[in-house]
Design a protein around this motif. Structure first.
Motif, PDB file in Angstrom:
ATOM      1  N   ARG A 191       0.837  -1.205   0.000  1.00 27.04           N
ATOM      2  CA  ARG A 191       0.000   0.000   0.000  1.00 27.04           C
ATOM      3  C   ARG A 191       0.871   1.253   0.000  1.00 27.04           C
ATOM      4  NH1 ARG A 191      -5.043   1.843   0.985  1.00 27.04           N
ATOM      5  NH2 ARG A 191      -5.949  -0.177   1.391  1.00 27.04           N
ATOM      6  N   GLU A 192       1.901   1.285   0.850  1.00 22.53           N
ATOM      7  CA  GLU A 192       2.793   2.455   0.927  1.00 22.53           C
ATOM      8  C   GLU A 192       3.466   2.724  -0.408  1.00 22.53           C
ATOM      9  OE1 GLU A 192       5.492   1.878   4.203  1.00 22.53           O
ATOM     10  OE2 GLU A 192       3.834   1.752   5.649  1.00 22.53           O
ATOM     11  N   LYS A 193       3.949   1.674  -1.082  1.00 26.31           N
ATOM     12  CA  LYS A 193       4.628   1.853  -2.371  1.00 26.31           C
ATOM     13  C   LYS A 193       3.663   2.342  -3.451  1.00 26.31           C
ATOM     14  CE  LYS A 193       8.517  -1.108  -1.574  1.00 26.31           C
ATOM     15  NZ  LYS A 193       9.414  -2.122  -2.062  1.00 26.31           N
ATOM     16  N   ALA A 219      -4.776   5.788  -3.315  1.00 20.22           N
ATOM     17  CA  ALA A 219      -4.873   5.218  -4.664  1.00 20.22           C
ATOM     18  C   ALA A 219      -5.558   3.852  -4.676  1.00 20.22           C
ATOM     19  CB  ALA A 219      -3.489   5.110  -5.291  1.00 20.22           C
ATOM     20  N   LEU A 220      -5.446   3.117  -3.604  1.00 16.24           N
ATOM     21  CA  LEU A 220      -6.068   1.787  -3.544  1.00 16.24           C
ATOM     22  C   LEU A 220      -7.447   1.791  -2.915  1.00 16.24           C
ATOM     23  CD1 LEU A 220      -3.022  -0.419  -2.534  1.00 16.24           C
ATOM     24  CD2 LEU A 220      -4.109  -0.227  -4.764  1.00 16.24           C
ATOM     25  N   ASP A 221      -7.871   2.934  -2.417  1.00 13.66           N
ATOM     26  CA  ASP A 221      -9.180   2.999  -1.780  1.00 13.66           C
ATOM     27  C   ASP A 221     -10.271   2.949  -2.818  1.00 13.66           C
ATOM     28  OD1 ASP A 221      -7.958   3.201   0.659  1.00 13.66           O
ATOM     29  OD2 ASP A 221      -8.058   5.389   0.715  1.00 13.66           O
ATOM     30  N   ALA A 256       3.753   6.061  -5.354  1.00 14.07           N
ATOM     31  CA  ALA A 256       3.795   6.205  -6.810  1.00 14.07           C
ATOM     32  C   ALA A 256       2.568   6.910  -7.374  1.00 14.07           C
ATOM     33  CB  ALA A 256       3.953   4.833  -7.456  1.00 14.07           C
ATOM     34  N   PHE A 257       1.380   6.633  -6.798  1.00 10.86           N
ATOM     35  CA  PHE A 257       0.134   7.123  -7.393  1.00 10.86           C
ATOM     36  C   PHE A 257      -0.650   8.091  -6.528  1.00 10.86           C
ATOM     37  CE2 PHE A 257       0.957   2.955  -9.309  1.00 10.86           C
ATOM     38  CZ  PHE A 257       0.986   3.308 -10.651  1.00 10.86           C
ATOM     39  N   GLY A 258      -0.161   8.372  -5.337  1.00 12.33           N
ATOM     40  CA  GLY A 258      -0.820   9.323  -4.465  1.00 12.33           C
ATOM     41  C   GLY A 258      -1.599   8.648  -3.356  1.00 12.33           C
TER      42      GLY A 258
END
Length: 180
Positions: free
Chosen positions: A89-91, A100-102, A95-97
């Motif tokens: 998640r941190e990486k 980003a995974l939410d 990279a994407f802000g």
């Protein structure tokens, strides 16, 4: 077909939509029909399921787990094979802000809009009609919907029932007996 539904059977259909929305699902599946039954303990279907020990809370937990919504379980399983979900998640966020995974927030329109029935859920309702016809009933009640759910067997709703240790054949016999 819906004109033959009793008030309780209609409440299962509308309750299933509410259950799907609570779980943030974009469809109404057999699991949502089951959850709706469990919110109605005064009906034949709800009373029978509860009497056999299935609770709404346990069913929701099983639906989440079986449908892959149990994120804690995912993190635990991934860590067993050496993947740190927090590090991933941190990486990704680097990279994407942030966030980003939410999952994107649902719009008001989608929260209030039509939620379609899956093919399996439609099949359960069709099987409920067949059960009513076989029993020579001129209506489709909540008990018939439960019979349809049991008869369908492959959907998530039946899997939740079976995984909970309930005997589908015994449930079926009991519901048929109560329906007369």
């Amino acid at each position: 077909m819906f004109e033959r539904f009793t008030k309780q059977a209609r409440q299962i259909a509308t309750g299933a939509q509410a259950e799907a929305r609570k779980l943030d699902h974009g469809h109404i599946g057999t699991e949502h029909l089951l959850l709706a039954m469990l919110t109605m303990p005064d009906t034949l279907a709800g009373r029978t399921l509860v009497r056999h020990g299935l609770t709404h809370e346990a069913a929701v937990e099983a639906v989440r787990r079986l449908s892959g919504q149990d994120r804690d379980l995912d993190a635990e399983l991934l860590s067993e094979i050496g993947i740190n979900l927090n590090a991933v998640r941190e990486k990704v966020e680097a990279a994407f802000g942030p966030g980003a995974l939410d999952r994107p927030a649902r719009s008001r329109r989608s929260a209030l809009g039509h939620v379609p029935f899956t093919g399996r859920a439609k099949k359960v309702l069709e099987l409920a009609l067949r059960e009513a016809i076989a029993l020579k009933h001129n209506h489709i009640g909540d008990g018939h919907v439960l019979l349809g759910l049991i008869r369908e067997r492959d959907g998530l709703g039946a899997r939740v029932i079976a995984e909970s240790g309930l005997d589908l054949a015994a449930l079926r016999r009991e519901v048929i007996e109560e329906l007369g």
